[in-house]
Design a protein around this motif. Sequence first.
Motif, short mmCIF file in Angstrom:
data_model
loop_
_atom_site.label_atom_id
_atom_site.label_comp_id
_atom_site.label_asym_id
_atom_site.label_seq_id
_atom_site.Cartn_x
_atom_site.Cartn_y
_atom_site.Cartn_z
N ARG A 176 -69.64 -13.50 -13.38
CA ARG A 176 -68.42 -14.00 -14.01
C ARG A 176 -68.39 -13.69 -15.50
N ALA A 177 -69.57 -13.60 -16.11
CA ALA A 177 -69.63 -13.43 -17.56
C ALA A 177 -69.50 -11.98 -18.00
N GLU A 178 -69.58 -11.04 -17.09
CA GLU A 178 -69.57 -9.62 -17.47
C GLU A 178 -68.16 -9.17 -17.83
N ASP A 179 -68.01 -8.64 -19.04
CA ASP A 179 -66.71 -8.16 -19.48
C ASP A 179 -66.22 -7.02 -18.61
N GLY A 180 -64.94 -7.05 -18.34
CA GLY A 180 -64.30 -5.96 -17.61
C GLY A 180 -64.39 -6.06 -16.11
N TRP A 181 -65.12 -7.05 -15.58
CA TRP A 181 -65.26 -7.22 -14.14
C TRP A 181 -64.51 -8.47 -13.69
N TYR A 182 -63.98 -8.42 -12.48
CA TYR A 182 -63.34 -9.58 -11.87
C TYR A 182 -64.10 -9.95 -10.60
N LEU A 183 -64.46 -11.22 -10.53
CA LEU A 183 -65.22 -11.73 -9.40
C LEU A 183 -64.29 -12.49 -8.47
N LEU A 184 -64.32 -12.11 -7.19
CA LEU A 184 -63.55 -12.82 -6.15
C LEU A 184 -64.54 -13.34 -5.12
N ARG A 185 -64.49 -14.64 -4.86
CA ARG A 185 -65.41 -15.27 -3.94
C ARG A 185 -64.84 -15.28 -2.53
#
Length: 639
Positions: free
Chosen positions: A41-50
């Motif tokens: 979740r903290a990584e810039d530029g990435w989107y996390l979908l659960r």
Amino acid sequence: MPTAVELGGAVTGTFHPRDEQQDRSATGEPPWMRRVLARMRAEDGWYLLRSRSALPDAVLVGPPGVLVVLLRAEPPDLADTRAAFVRVAELLAGVGGRRGLLTEAVVRTVVVHPEGAAGFGRSGEHLVLGESELDRALRRGDPVLTAEEVRAVARRLDDRAEYLRPDWNPAVVPGQRGDPGLFEVADVRAQRVERALDKPFRDWRTFLDDTQLGVVRRNYSGPARITGPAGTGKSVLALHRLAYLARRTTGRLLFTTHVHNLPRIAKEDFRSLAPQLERRIEFVHLHALARDLLAARGRDAEVDEPRVDAAFTAVWRSPLAEPLRAHRPSKHYWRAEVERVIKGRGIREFEVYRTLARRGRGTHLPAAVRSQVWRFYCEYERELSERGAFDHNDVLMRALAELGRHPLPRPYAAVVVDEVQDLTLVGLRLVHALSGDGPNQLLLIGDGQQQVYPGGWRLSEAGIALRGRGEILRRNYRNRGAIVDRAGALPAINRFDDLDGGPTVNLAAAQPVLGGGQVVEWTGTDQEQALLTALRALDDPTDAVVLTRTRAAADRWEQVLRAAGIPVQPLDRWDRRSGGCCHVGTVHRAKGTEFRSVFLPDEQHHGGDRGDEREARERHRLVAMTRARDYLWIATPTR
């Protein structure tokens, strides 16, 4: 009541803090999983979908592509990793952007395990990482998606999958659902291909147009074929097709062809497309495949070219060849008759040869001459036997016979044959024996206008029935309009024009996506100086090739360029990463290559002026011209 969350001024959607807290605690996730998810979740530029389901645990969307994440304390079953990949890939099917429709090449499965977990070996189909190794997936690798495309893919996954919900990243927030314009397909082709010119294969691996992606994902009930003029993306589709099938099958897959250097080029391209699947695919020249199969079973398989040449030359110099020399004084022609018509078809009886329709061979052979040819062939076989030598046709025929006696213990899951028009009939029968007739097991790729070897056949002669399972590609993505127009004007006859009834599209009827281009038709007396001057005037003289019909001519031009101080590399060594030098080689080695600029010097000896010789020259010329993307230089010296 849910409240809208606004971060950085962008409305992201609705959020239920209490429900979210209950969802997380209810899952009973161990601390290492929570650490991994927090890191994602903290990584810039990435989107996390659960995910609410077991497969996958999460999906990450970022510039390097889409990561299908499985969080496991023990090694997962391969069936689970495949199912997770396929689920996400199916959700992305048909998602389009200005560069085309998204391909599965942007999707990769990643298994993350806690530190110290045992039994996680290297996988050939997914990336395996300990929780401390996440940077390997998140911060390395070339970007394949722009920031806008990343946001659009994340929105599309959220829109399409009820079991996926966004885990909002405060560093970068997706735009509101339904934002217009980003993934509209209206301007797909021109914009995508213009961008692809700088790095041709990178965009091909990420985006295809609607027709191409449909071919990649199609289900065929038996053998199928893809045909179309030069530059329409047939070989690229073959690689995407292999990756698609590898994700959905078990066992090995095969890419093969008659063209000697094409498997190496295809392997490099596939490594760029789907590196994790490379070990599942065999990229091998058909003759090498036959030789290795025989050697593994303890049978002689090596071809000694000097001894084979000596055997043919001995017969050609004997009185037995005098009637043939009187009819047509061309050693090359009669060698092709033996290699491509008689042995290439596996003919063993004179009566079969006597009545054979010799498609594309030009000269009519009366029965008396055919009888002389047959005697010549039998003497050649005797010479080979005395020398203990096998030619290339012998190797193919022996391999085919060996498969007839003992089929492969583990059949290939799928076989793709590129440049199929240049196979002999025996070669075609061999790949059919390797593949069988099952669903999606055999895919033939070819274009009769690009045939560079004499002869012809029908698929039915190899026992292959297409029954409507065919695709025709019509859009040319490689060549600019001026080059398509010039090459399309050649009277290059398609000797595989029916493929048992299927329609074809010649280059003249292709639809070039890119306009512009430059064709220079030079005439004069000093061809060498003119070519050197034109080459030096290019913006990028290293992305250029000089193509010839003969090896001797290629060697001469290599010497000319070196003497002029121009770095040169043989075309045999070309790959998409090679640069810093001009390439030189024959048309036979040009298959699978492409350059910004192509130079076609005139060769002093063109051969005769018979119909079949003219046909061969025009087809060779078409292949050479269509290697050019932007610039084509053609020489016609004045004597």
